[in-house]
Design a protein around this motif. Structure first.
Motif, PDB file in Angstrom:
ATOM      1  N   PRO A 109      -7.023  -5.445  -8.221  1.00  0.00           N
ATOM      2  CA  PRO A 109      -5.668  -5.032  -8.594  1.00  0.00           C
ATOM      3  C   PRO A 109      -5.354  -5.311 -10.059  1.00  0.00           C
ATOM      4  O   PRO A 109      -4.733  -4.487 -10.739  1.00  0.00           O
ATOM      5  CB  PRO A 109      -4.777  -5.881  -7.673  1.00  0.00           C
ATOM      6  N   PHE A 135       3.587  -7.810  -9.121  1.00  0.00           N
ATOM      7  CA  PHE A 135       2.651  -8.578  -8.298  1.00  0.00           C
ATOM      8  C   PHE A 135       3.387  -9.672  -7.522  1.00  0.00           C
ATOM      9  O   PHE A 135       3.058  -9.963  -6.371  1.00  0.00           O
ATOM     10  CB  PHE A 135       1.553  -9.189  -9.173  1.00  0.00           C
ATOM     11  N   ILE A 140       1.082  -9.936  -4.495  1.00  0.00           N
ATOM     12  CA  ILE A 140      -0.276  -9.542  -4.876  1.00  0.00           C
ATOM     13  C   ILE A 140      -0.969 -10.627  -5.697  1.00  0.00           C
ATOM     14  O   ILE A 140      -2.197 -10.629  -5.823  1.00  0.00           O
ATOM     15  CB  ILE A 140      -0.241  -8.218  -5.691  1.00  0.00           C
ATOM     16  N   ALA A 144      -5.044 -10.863  -6.883  1.00  0.00           N
ATOM     17  CA  ALA A 144      -5.190 -10.110  -8.129  1.00  0.00           C
ATOM     18  C   ALA A 144      -6.639  -9.910  -8.544  1.00  0.00           C
ATOM     19  O   ALA A 144      -6.996  -8.888  -9.138  1.00  0.00           O
ATOM     20  CB  ALA A 144      -4.411 -10.800  -9.252  1.00  0.00           C
ATOM     21  N   LEU A 151      -9.252  -5.970   0.707  1.00  0.00           N
ATOM     22  CA  LEU A 151      -7.834  -6.161   1.027  1.00  0.00           C
ATOM     23  C   LEU A 151      -7.465  -5.474   2.335  1.00  0.00           C
ATOM     24  O   LEU A 151      -8.104  -4.519   2.763  1.00  0.00           O
ATOM     25  CB  LEU A 151      -6.965  -5.595  -0.107  1.00  0.00           C
ATOM     26  N   MET A 155      -1.886  -4.511   2.091  1.00  0.00           N
ATOM     27  CA  MET A 155      -1.996  -4.982   0.719  1.00  0.00           C
ATOM     28  C   MET A 155      -2.485  -3.868  -0.205  1.00  0.00           C
ATOM     29  O   MET A 155      -2.044  -3.755  -1.357  1.00  0.00           O
ATOM     30  CB  MET A 155      -2.927  -6.197   0.647  1.00  0.00           C
ATOM     31  N   LYS A 156      -3.377  -3.021   0.298  1.00  0.00           N
ATOM     32  CA  LYS A 156      -3.824  -1.872  -0.509  1.00  0.00           C
ATOM     33  C   LYS A 156      -2.651  -0.971  -0.859  1.00  0.00           C
ATOM     34  O   LYS A 156      -2.540  -0.465  -1.972  1.00  0.00           O
ATOM     35  CB  LYS A 156      -4.882  -1.070   0.258  1.00  0.00           C
ATOM     36  N   LYS A 158       0.501  -1.898  -1.077  1.00  0.00           N
ATOM     37  CA  LYS A 158       1.340  -2.599  -2.046  1.00  0.00           C
ATOM     38  C   LYS A 158       0.744  -2.496  -3.454  1.00  0.00           C
ATOM     39  O   LYS A 158       1.474  -2.297  -4.434  1.00  0.00           O
ATOM     40  CB  LYS A 158       1.479  -4.066  -1.651  1.00  0.00           C
ATOM     41  N   VAL A 159      -0.577  -2.611  -3.557  1.00  0.00           N
ATOM     42  CA  VAL A 159      -1.235  -2.465  -4.859  1.00  0.00           C
ATOM     43  C   VAL A 159      -1.034  -1.042  -5.388  1.00  0.00           C
ATOM     44  O   VAL A 159      -0.756  -0.842  -6.575  1.00  0.00           O
ATOM     45  CB  VAL A 159      -2.744  -2.794  -4.741  1.00  0.00           C
TER      46      VAL A 159
END
Length: 259
Positions: A109, A135, A140, A144, A151, A155-156, A158-159
């Motif tokens: 990320p 982040f 995140i 990071a 992930l 979470m993917k 969110k990134v």
């Protein structure tokens, strides 16, 4: 609400179908009309939802507005810039998120945020402040330096959202932002969309989830078979029935051949 920052003018997109696609879609037609003369406006500072079933033309519409696909007919203006004549200027003004475009799983990320920031020529100190804020907002930080491949799905997503906002866009275009997410991650995303509006940003999103539109959208356009079947203020449309009932009543009338 203020002035229109997005004006969509009779967009049309037709795709040719290969023999394989014809078999999959169980049709003999050589082409498929994905978007058929679609027009609508989005006002500054609102969340506008494009609601429709899978295959209605929502994703194709957003891809045209994001300059990833050229329309066969029609045009759209974002902040006065044409998606046909001023594609580069349009890209500078928007953020775009779709599940069809995934971050490269080999990278982290942190690396991807820096990479996309560089594409927008964002100064280092601005990039670092923005990355710290986003982040932190999406949790995140501790991931990071973890490769995207390692992930979770949530979470993917969110990134991907953080990366789509590297340029601090005035208009954010989200294609099915909560699709496939668990309830906690989905709530994080929807809360953030509302937060963007409170900060004066404009959001255009596509979805097939009625409750999402009712919860956060100011206005909605219902797309069926690539056409705008109904458009209006969400509160007004749902004054007597919930949005799901409104949609299926409309769909029944269209399927029955009523105008």
């Amino acid at each position: 609400m203020e002035e229109n920052i997005l004006e969509v003018k009779a967009l049309r997109k037709v795709f040719k179908l290969s023999k394989k696609q014809q078999r999959l879609e169980k049709t003999n037609a050589a082409q498929r009309v994905a978007v058929d003369g679609l027009s609508f406006n989005v006002k500054r500072g609102e969340i506008y939802g494009l609601l429709g079933p899978n295959g209605a033309g929502k994703t194709t519409t957003l891809r045209m507005l994001s300059t990833l696909v050229k329309p066969d007919e029609g045009d759209a203006e974002l902040f006065g810039f044409s998606i046909l004549k001023d594609a580069e200027k349009v890209r500078q003004k928007i953020g775009f998120l779709t599940s069809e475009l995934k971050p490269d799983e080999f990278f982290t990320p942190d690396y991807l945020f820096d990479f996309y920031s560089e594409l927008y020529n964002i100064p280092t100190h601005v990039r670092d402040e923005r990355k710290k804020e986003l982040f932190s907002r999406f949790g995140i930080e501790k991931f990071a330096q973890t490769k995207i491949a390692e992930l979770s799905t949530g979470m993917k997503q969110k990134v991907s959202i953080a990366i789509s906002l590297v340029n601090d866009p005035d208009l954010i275009i989200f294609d099915e932002p909560t699709n496939g997410l668990d309830v906690l991650t989905a709530k994080t995303v929807t809360d953030f969309l509302s937060e963007l509006r409170s900060r004066g940003k404009t959001v255009l999103l596509s979805t097939h989830i009625f409750s999402l539109v009712e919860k956060i959208c100011d206005r909605v356009g219902v797309i069926i078979d690539g056409k705008m079947a109904l458009e209006g203020d969400v509160k007004e449309l749902t004054a007597e029935k919930d949005l799901e009932e409104v949609f299926f009543d409309l769909y029944a009338r269209i399927a029955g051949g009523e105008q």
